[in-house]
Design an enzyme around this catalytic site. Sequence first.
Site, PDB file in Angstrom:
ATOM      1  N   LYS A 110     -25.288 -31.252 -24.131  1.00  0.00           N
ATOM      2  CA  LYS A 110     -26.517 -30.696 -23.586  1.00  0.00           C
ATOM      3  C   LYS A 110     -26.672 -29.230 -23.941  1.00  0.00           C
ATOM      4  O   LYS A 110     -25.771 -28.418 -23.696  1.00  0.00           O
ATOM      5  CB  LYS A 110     -26.496 -30.848 -22.057  1.00  0.00           C
TER       6      LYS A 110
ATOM      7  N   HIS B 113     -31.493 -30.990  -4.359  1.00  0.00           N
ATOM      8  CA  HIS B 113     -31.079 -29.736  -3.722  1.00  0.00           C
ATOM      9  C   HIS B 113     -31.319 -29.929  -2.235  1.00  0.00           C
ATOM     10  O   HIS B 113     -32.299 -30.579  -1.850  1.00  0.00           O
ATOM     11  CB  HIS B 113     -31.952 -28.557  -4.191  1.00  0.00           C
TER      12      HIS B 113
ATOM     13  N   HIS C 247     -31.477 -39.178 -17.929  1.00  0.00           N
ATOM     14  CA  HIS C 247     -31.322 -37.755 -17.539  1.00  0.00           C
ATOM     15  C   HIS C 247     -31.235 -37.718 -16.015  1.00  0.00           C
ATOM     16  O   HIS C 247     -32.233 -37.891 -15.323  1.00  0.00           O
ATOM     17  CB  HIS C 247     -32.527 -36.929 -18.017  1.00  0.00           C
TER      18      HIS C 247
ATOM     19  N   ASP D 282     -34.611 -37.031 -14.365  1.00  0.00           N
ATOM     20  CA  ASP D 282     -34.301 -35.659 -13.981  1.00  0.00           C
ATOM     21  C   ASP D 282     -34.261 -35.536 -12.458  1.00  0.00           C
ATOM     22  O   ASP D 282     -34.604 -34.482 -11.918  1.00  0.00           O
ATOM     23  CB  ASP D 282     -35.295 -34.669 -14.595  1.00  0.00           C
TER      24      ASP D 282
ATOM     25  N   HIS E  69     -32.759 -28.874 -23.310  1.00  0.00           N
ATOM     26  CA  HIS E  69     -33.709 -28.336 -22.331  1.00  0.00           C
ATOM     27  C   HIS E  69     -34.631 -27.402 -23.100  1.00  0.00           C
ATOM     28  O   HIS E  69     -34.231 -26.301 -23.485  1.00  0.00           O
ATOM     29  CB  HIS E  69     -32.985 -27.588 -21.203  1.00  0.00           C
TER      30      HIS E  69
ATOM     31  N   HIS F 166     -37.077 -34.205 -20.611  1.00  0.00           N
ATOM     32  CA  HIS F 166     -38.179 -33.995 -19.661  1.00  0.00           C
ATOM     33  C   HIS F 166     -39.364 -33.249 -20.278  1.00  0.00           C
ATOM     34  O   HIS F 166     -39.698 -32.144 -19.856  1.00  0.00           O
ATOM     35  CB  HIS F 166     -37.697 -33.304 -18.391  1.00  0.00           C
TER      36      HIS F 166
ATOM     37  N   LEU G 173     -38.201 -27.673 -13.046  1.00  0.00           N
ATOM     38  CA  LEU G 173     -38.299 -27.107 -14.397  1.00  0.00           C
ATOM     39  C   LEU G 173     -38.042 -28.198 -15.424  1.00  0.00           C
ATOM     40  O   LEU G 173     -37.132 -29.006 -15.216  1.00  0.00           O
ATOM     41  CB  LEU G 173     -37.292 -25.966 -14.567  1.00  0.00           C
TER      42      LEU G 173
ATOM     43  N   HIS H  17     -29.145 -35.823 -12.482  1.00  0.00           N
ATOM     44  CA  HIS H  17     -28.223 -34.878 -11.845  1.00  0.00           C
ATOM     45  C   HIS H  17     -27.593 -35.548 -10.631  1.00  0.00           C
ATOM     46  O   HIS H  17     -28.297 -35.923  -9.694  1.00  0.00           O
ATOM     47  CB  HIS H  17     -28.970 -33.613 -11.398  1.00  0.00           C
ATOM     48  N   LEU H  18     -26.274 -35.676 -10.669  1.00  0.00           N
ATOM     49  CA  LEU H  18     -25.563 -36.271  -9.525  1.00  0.00           C
ATOM     50  C   LEU H  18     -24.820 -35.231  -8.699  1.00  0.00           C
ATOM     51  O   LEU H  18     -24.371 -35.536  -7.604  1.00  0.00           O
ATOM     52  CB  LEU H  18     -24.564 -37.331 -10.005  1.00  0.00           C
ATOM     53  N   ARG H  19     -24.648 -34.013  -9.251  1.00  0.00           N
ATOM     54  CA  ARG H  19     -23.870 -32.960  -8.556  1.00  0.00           C
ATOM     55  C   ARG H  19     -22.427 -33.423  -8.330  1.00  0.00           C
ATOM     56  O   ARG H  19     -21.910 -34.235  -9.073  1.00  0.00           O
ATOM     57  CB  ARG H  19     -24.532 -32.551  -7.225  1.00  0.00           C
TER      58      ARG H  19
HETATM   59  C1  NCD Z   1     -32.416 -29.256 -12.662  1.00  0.00           C
HETATM   60  C2  NCD Z   1     -31.305 -29.005 -11.641  1.00  0.00           C
HETATM   61  O1  NCD Z   1     -31.615 -28.761 -10.477  1.00  0.00           O
HETATM   62  O2  NCD Z   1     -30.133 -29.087 -12.017  1.00  0.00           O
HETATM   63  N1  NCD Z   1     -33.658 -28.786 -12.096  1.00  0.00           N
HETATM   64  C3  NCD Z   1     -34.898 -29.165 -12.470  1.00  0.00           C
HETATM   65  O3  NCD Z   1     -35.871 -28.596 -11.957  1.00  0.00           O
HETATM   66  N2  NCD Z   1     -35.096 -30.112 -13.343  1.00  0.00           N
HETATM   67  C4  NCD Z   1     -32.083 -28.607 -13.941  1.00  0.00           C
HETATM   68  C5  NCD Z   1     -32.930 -29.056 -15.107  1.00  0.00           C
HETATM   69  O4  NCD Z   1     -32.846 -30.198 -15.545  1.00  0.00           O
HETATM   70  O5  NCD Z   1     -33.694 -28.232 -15.613  1.00  0.00           O
HETATM   71 ZN    ZN Z   2     -32.398 -31.968 -15.449  1.00  0.00          ZN
END
Ligand code: NCD
Ligand code: ZN
Length: 347
Positions: free
Chosen positions: A100, A252, A14, A248, A137, A175, A220, A16-18
Site C-alpha cells: 500500500k 473510529h 479495501h 474502505d 491512496h 476508493h 478520505l 480497515h480492521l484495526r
Molecule cells: C481510513 C482510516 O481511517 O484508516 N480513513 C478513511 O477516511 N478512509 C484511511 C484511508 O483509507 O484513507
Molecule cells: Zn482506507
Amino acid sequence: MTQSLTLRRPDDWHLHLRDGAMLQGVLPETARHFARAIIMPNLVPPVVTGAQAAAYRDRILAALPEGARFEPLMVLYLTEDSDPADIRAAHASGLVKSVKLYPAGATTNSQSGVRNFDKVRPVLEAMAEIGLPLCVHGEVTASEVDIFDREAVFIDTVLDPLRRATPGLRVVMEHITTSQGVDYARAGGPDLGATITTHHLIINRNHILAGGIKPHYYCLPVAKRETHRQALRAAATSGDACFFLGTDSAPHVDALKEHACGCAGCFTATNTMSCLAHVFEEMGALDRLEAFTSLNGPAFYRLPVNEATIRLVKHDAPHAYPDKIYTEAGPVTVFNPGFPLHWTVEA
Ligand code: NCD
Ligand code: ZN
C-alpha cells in the site's frame, strides 16, 4: 412478491480492521458476509515487514468468531525504508497480496508513508517484476491544492508519471471518488484496477456539509459533488472488469468522530451488502452486482472466485440495522445511507 438474488460470496478489496479491542468488535461485521478482504496496514506502528504482516494475520484469525470462514489478505505498508527482498519473500510465501502506497500525510496514520518517490523505486521495480499489485491512496497532500481536487491532481502529477516510469507495475486506485478517477481507470488496461466504496455511491459532499456538519459522513478521500457520485454509480454498475468493491470500512470510536478535529472514515461493514443491493436495483443493474462484489476483484488479484454463495432477499418491510456497534474500544456508528434498506443477506 419476495425478490431474491444468489451471488458468489463477496470479497472486500479495501478494509480497515484495526487491532486489539476494535478488531475484536468489528471483525464479525465483515466476516458475516465476506469471504476475504484486503486488510489495510495503517496500524500504529504500521505493518511494514513480512513478519509484522504474519503476526497481524494471526491476531485477525484469533479474533474470528467460532465457525467463521474468513481469509484476511495481507498488505504491506510502503515506507521509504521498505526492503525489496523482504517484500519479495512475503509475496513468494503467499502471505502478502499487495503493498500500500500512502503519500505521507494523506490520511489516517499515513505519516510513515512516501515523501520522495525515488526512494521506493527499487521496491516498485521488484513489484512490477513479480506482479505484486500496488494499492494507491491517490491524493496529493500539498496544502495549496484544494481538498476536493486532490485526487484529480494526484492522477496527473503522481500516478500517471509513476506508472509510465514503471512498466508492468500493477496498480489499484483505491476508493476513487471522481469522474477523473473513473476515466483514468477505464483507460488503464489490464494492469490497472479501481476500488469503489459503498458510501461514495450513496453520499455526495452535501451530505457532509449541508444542514449541519455530519462527522460520520466524513472520510478520505472526501465525497465530491453529485456529478462525481453519478460517475461512480455508472462505473460500479457497469460490470467493467476494472471496477470492484473496496468498502474502505474504517471504524473510529464515536468520541473521535464527533470531535473538534474528527477522524476520517465511514464504518459500512455492517450494512454494505444491503446498501449495494439498493443502489444496484435503483440503477437497474442487479444482474451486475456479482461482478462488482465477487468476480472482478479476484480476477484482478489473480485469485480464484469464491465457491460459496450468499442469498440477498428483498423484504416489503425495511430492515433495521443497529445505529452503532458496541466494541470494547467504544461505540462505533454504522453508516446511515439515509434511506430504508429492504435487502438483507440471508445466508
Ligand atoms: C481510513 C482510516 O481511517 O484508516 N480513513 C478513511 O477516511 N478512509 C484511511 C484511508 O483509507 O484513507
Ligand atoms: Zn482506507
